[in-house]
Design a protein around this motif. Structure first.
Motif, PDB file in Angstrom:
ATOM      1  N   ILE A  39      -3.131   0.232   3.896  1.00  0.00           N
ATOM      2  CA  ILE A  39      -2.516   0.423   5.221  1.00  0.00           C
ATOM      3  C   ILE A  39      -3.494  -0.119   6.269  1.00  0.00           C
ATOM      4  O   ILE A  39      -4.631   0.360   6.357  1.00  0.00           O
TER       5      ILE A  39
ATOM      6  N   ALA B  32       1.718  -1.750   5.669  1.00  0.00           N
ATOM      7  CA  ALA B  32       1.249  -1.668   4.288  1.00  0.00           C
ATOM      8  C   ALA B  32       1.226  -3.076   3.685  1.00  0.00           C
ATOM      9  O   ALA B  32       2.229  -3.792   3.765  1.00  0.00           O
TER      10      ALA B  32
ATOM     11  N   VAL C 218      -1.299   3.782  -2.861  1.00  0.00           N
ATOM     12  CA  VAL C 218      -1.313   3.483  -1.420  1.00  0.00           C
ATOM     13  C   VAL C 218      -2.535   4.156  -0.798  1.00  0.00           C
ATOM     14  O   VAL C 218      -2.739   5.366  -0.968  1.00  0.00           O
TER      15      VAL C 218
ATOM     16  N   ARG D 117      -5.200   4.461   2.695  1.00  0.00           N
ATOM     17  CA  ARG D 117      -5.563   4.185   4.077  1.00  0.00           C
ATOM     18  C   ARG D 117      -7.017   4.590   4.257  1.00  0.00           C
ATOM     19  O   ARG D 117      -7.414   5.668   3.803  1.00  0.00           O
TER      20      ARG D 117
ATOM     21  N   LEU E 187      -2.801   8.018  -0.340  1.00  0.00           N
ATOM     22  CA  LEU E 187      -1.537   8.564   0.175  1.00  0.00           C
ATOM     23  C   LEU E 187      -0.491   8.653  -0.931  1.00  0.00           C
ATOM     24  O   LEU E 187       0.434   9.456  -0.851  1.00  0.00           O
TER      25      LEU E 187
ATOM     26  N   SER F  62       1.897   9.283   4.879  1.00  0.00           N
ATOM     27  CA  SER F  62       2.783   8.303   4.254  1.00  0.00           C
ATOM     28  C   SER F  62       4.208   8.832   4.265  1.00  0.00           C
ATOM     29  O   SER F  62       4.536   9.742   3.510  1.00  0.00           O
TER      30      SER F  62
END
Ligand code: TXA
Ligand code: MG
Length: 353
Positions: free
Chosen positions: A101, A120, A184, A186, A195, A230
């Protein structure tokens, strides 16, 4: 079926790859293979195309999409300069099953990011996906290939059944290698925050960066959480229509005994079992999801297995959980949602049921 079916399981035709790249540029919808799960792709810079993706999936417009790139140079067009930690993650995991992200530039449409200031980004390693992105010469917006709420598509027959009339092309690249969606991440204050867990594990990220944290909602219900990093994690996901319950203990005897007990109380049940435990369950309905000693096998099979359960004439599905180490965390993250948080965690006093 409306979609044009392209069989790339044996060889890939260069002219067809060009046609697919052009179709993406034109804002058509193309189901394409990646190493994690299949995606429904279109031109990520074309608002109209992106809107069609949300319609085809029945996806809520506040759940943003991933942009897929084939070249790290595309990053500078789409995002603002990155921190050292972000650059290290990119150097280590692009191409691969990691989504990062990042702060987005204005060129990224609002429909892709659902209005967020971040976007993303992922660079898939699947060569078919890479070629299609190259020929499209634009980032491809692609969520997982499934109707919202269903398990992500990992084999072509499931996808044709579900999306054959909703997209323009379906590209068959064989069963997905990993079978679960990308990790995912960040980066917040130089620490990678997971996330959504996936094939790139918390242990690997810790090794790479020296620090890692898990979003607090990975294994719990966040329907009512006010701030969810998320958005995708707050939606009901992966759930069959039949009621499901998850059971886990690191002591395999305990796990098997609890599963048997539940089976006794609910004789009309289906058990999703590891290969090693199948013989313990005396019911006609048991599905083998793979070896509990090879979690990659379970990761690859779990979504196709979940998709089968509604075809059985049962009232309950009892699912054996797995250890949360390595990719096990990603498997448990998906299973807990499939079971709508009905979870007997036998190693903790309080169970979540
Ligand atoms: O492996 C994958 O990631 C697959 C393949 C096709 O690449 N794609 C995929 O996309 O799983 P999708 O749309 O099903 O899931 C994307 C997830 C969602 O949970 C979404 O909320 C989250 O990424 N996401 C997207 N943009 C975000 C952002 N700017 N901030 C936080 N989360 C974001
Ligand atoms: Mg999805």
């Amino acid at each position: 079926m409306k979609a044009k079916y392209i069989d790339f399981t044996k060889t890939q035709d260069e002219n067809m790859l060009k046609e697919l790249g052009q179709a993406i540029r034109d804002g058509k919808l193309v189901v394409l293979p990646t190493e994690t799960v299949y995606g429904i792709g279109t031109n990520g810079l074309n608002e109209e195309g992106v809107k069609k993706i949300y319609e085809a999936k029945g996806r809520s417009s506040d759940n943003p999409l991933i942009l897929h790139i084939s070249d790290k140079n595309m990053l500078d067009e789409l995002t603002f300069p990155r921190t050292n930690v972000e650059n290290k993650l990119i150097d280590t995991y692009f191409p691969g099953p990691l989504t990062l992200i990042l702060n987005r530039k204005p060129i990224v449409p609002n429909t892709v990011t659902a209005g967020l200031e971040t976007v993303a980004i992922r660079m898939p390693s699947n060569p078919i996906a890479q070629k299609i992105i190259e020929y499209a010469n634009v980032p491809i917006a692609a969520p997982s290939a499934n109707i919202s709420g269903k398990p992500s598509g990992t084999v072509i027959s499931d996808i044709i059944e579900e999306l054959g009339d909703k997209v323009d092309y379906i590209v068959d690249g064989g069963p997905s290698n990993i079978g679960l969606e990308s990790t995912v991440v960040r980066v917040v204050n130089e620490v990678p925050v997971i996330l959504r867990p996936g094939k790139v594990t918390k242990e690997e990220l810790l090794d790479c960066i020296g620090n890692v944290t898990l979003d607090s909602h990975l294994l719990e219900n966040c329907d009512t959480a006010e701030e969810v990093l998320s958005p995708g994690m707050k939606y009901h996901h992966y759930s069959p229509n039949t009621k499901c319950v998850l059971v886990y203990s690191k002591d395999n005897d305990k796990l098997v005994n609890k599963t048997k007990e539940l089976l006794k109380e609910n004789p009309n049940s289906l058990v999703i079992s590891s290969s090693e435990n199948i013989s313990y369950y005396s019911t006609q309905f048991v599905l083998d999801v793979g070896s509990r000693f090879h979690l990659e096998e379970i990761s690859k099979n779990i979504f196709t297995t979940l998709r089968k359960v509604d075809s059985y004439p049962v009232d309950l599905v009892i699912i054996e959980g797995v250890s949360q180490e390595g990719i096990g965390l990603a498997i448990m993250n998906r299973l807990i949602r499939a079971c709508d948080y009905n979870y007997f965690d036998l190693d903790n006093e309080k169970d979540n049921k």
